[in-house]
Design an enzyme around this catalytic site. Structure first.
Site, mmCIF file in Angstrom:
data_model
loop_
_atom_site.group_PDB
_atom_site.id
_atom_site.type_symbol
_atom_site.label_atom_id
_atom_site.label_comp_id
_atom_site.label_asym_id
_atom_site.label_seq_id
_atom_site.Cartn_x
_atom_site.Cartn_y
_atom_site.Cartn_z
ATOM 1 N N ASN A 122 52.280 26.968 76.108
ATOM 2 C CA ASN A 122 53.467 26.257 75.650
ATOM 3 C C ASN A 122 54.274 27.027 74.606
ATOM 4 O OD1 ASN A 122 55.127 23.755 74.683
ATOM 5 N ND2 ASN A 122 53.971 24.419 72.880
ATOM 6 N N TYR A 136 65.822 35.175 76.916
ATOM 7 C CA TYR A 136 65.098 33.914 77.149
ATOM 8 C C TYR A 136 65.045 33.600 78.645
ATOM 9 C CZ TYR A 136 63.797 28.988 76.772
ATOM 10 O OH TYR A 136 63.156 27.766 76.905
ATOM 11 N N SER A 196 61.306 26.905 82.089
ATOM 12 C CA SER A 196 62.623 26.330 81.821
ATOM 13 C C SER A 196 63.488 26.450 83.059
ATOM 14 C CB SER A 196 63.293 27.057 80.660
ATOM 15 O OG SER A 196 64.645 26.651 80.529
ATOM 16 N N SER A 221 62.639 35.889 80.376
ATOM 17 C CA SER A 221 61.245 35.569 80.060
ATOM 18 C C SER A 221 60.756 34.372 80.859
ATOM 19 C CB SER A 221 61.082 35.313 78.556
ATOM 20 O OG SER A 221 61.644 34.068 78.152
ATOM 21 N N LYS A 222 61.623 33.383 81.078
ATOM 22 C CA LYS A 222 61.212 32.191 81.815
ATOM 23 C C LYS A 222 61.142 32.453 83.316
ATOM 24 C CE LYS A 222 60.418 29.614 78.305
ATOM 25 N NZ LYS A 222 59.009 29.260 77.962
ATOM 26 N N VAL A 264 50.022 34.705 69.626
ATOM 27 C CA VAL A 264 50.167 35.077 71.038
ATOM 28 C C VAL A 264 50.740 36.473 71.212
ATOM 29 C CG1 VAL A 264 50.365 32.687 71.808
ATOM 30 C CG2 VAL A 264 52.443 33.994 71.277
#
Length: 232
Positions: A86, A155, A139, A158-159, A60
């Protein structure tokens, strides 16, 4: 709006990234159980996948690999009806001052750039089907209506970006029939979530599988947890 949930996915073709372990593995298994033709996007085609899932080589972080994987699925199965973004990586650290730039780049590359480019290359095929679906695994730590805490800044960013991608997909292509939704699977005991997480991967996969079964006219552009909408 109540979703039109399909009882069977017979005739549908799904591409699931990160299908060799954790939540992705259970999503792929669940789609096979609903009679979909399922391709598991993995970096190494020799990885163990659930019965009935066909491996397709996919990195990816590499756009050429992304484009090649989508083309391989279409050449093999003739179509793509469902894309499950995912695959993801976690992060640590407390605040962006202490964040290593290389870690930031790696996390956003996998968690946000990858799903964006996969959506880009899959969209022409998804829009050819009746109610093509994109399910983005997000998330709860990326929710902007709640305080963004200092831990895992890359993180969390990114979510939050994945949620923005979902809204953008719906706003731009929803009128063409695309059904794009984001999902919080909860804190799941995976390599990313850790062994102390209270949920098993099967539970984390339930709502993504359910969203993949949305038929034409179902809700789009929303954020879901346990089959209920939540705030972005």
């Amino acid at each position: 709006m109540e979703p039109n949930v399909l009882e069977t996915l017979e005739g549908d073709v799904a591409l699931v990234t990160g299908a060799n372990r954790g939540i992705g593995r259970e999503i792929a298994r669940g789609l096979v159980a609903r009679d979909a033709t399922v391709f598991g996007g993995v970096r190494d085609p020799s990885y163990d996948l659930p019965d009935g899932v066909e491996a397709v080589e996919l990195d990816v972080t590499d756009e050429a690999s992304i484009e090649s994987a989508v083309e391989e699925v279409v050449e093999s199965a003739g179509r793509v009806d469902v894309l499950i973004n995912n695959a993801g990586v976690g992060g640590d650290g407390d605040g962006i001052v202490a964040l290593a730039t290389d870690d930031f780049d790696r996390i956003l590359d996998v968690n946000l750039r990858g799903p964006t480019l996969l959506s880009k290359h899959a969209l022409p095929h998804l829009l050819e089907t009746d109610g093509g679906r994109i399910v983005n695994v997000s998330s709860g730590v990326g929710i902007l209506t709640e305080p963004i805490e200092s831990e895992m800044p890359a993180y969390r960013i990114s979510k939050a970006g994945i949620n923005a991608l979902t809204v953008s997909l719906d706003q731009t292509y929803g009128s063409d029939g695309l059904i794009a939704n984001a999902v919080d699977p909860g804190w799941v005991a995976t390599d990313l979530g850790g062994s102390k997480a209270p949920r098993e991967p099967q539970k984390g996969a339930e709502t993504p599988i359910w969203l993949a079964r949305f038929g034409p006219g179902s809700p789009s552009g929303l954020f879901w947890k346990d089959k209920q909408t939540i705030e972005y």
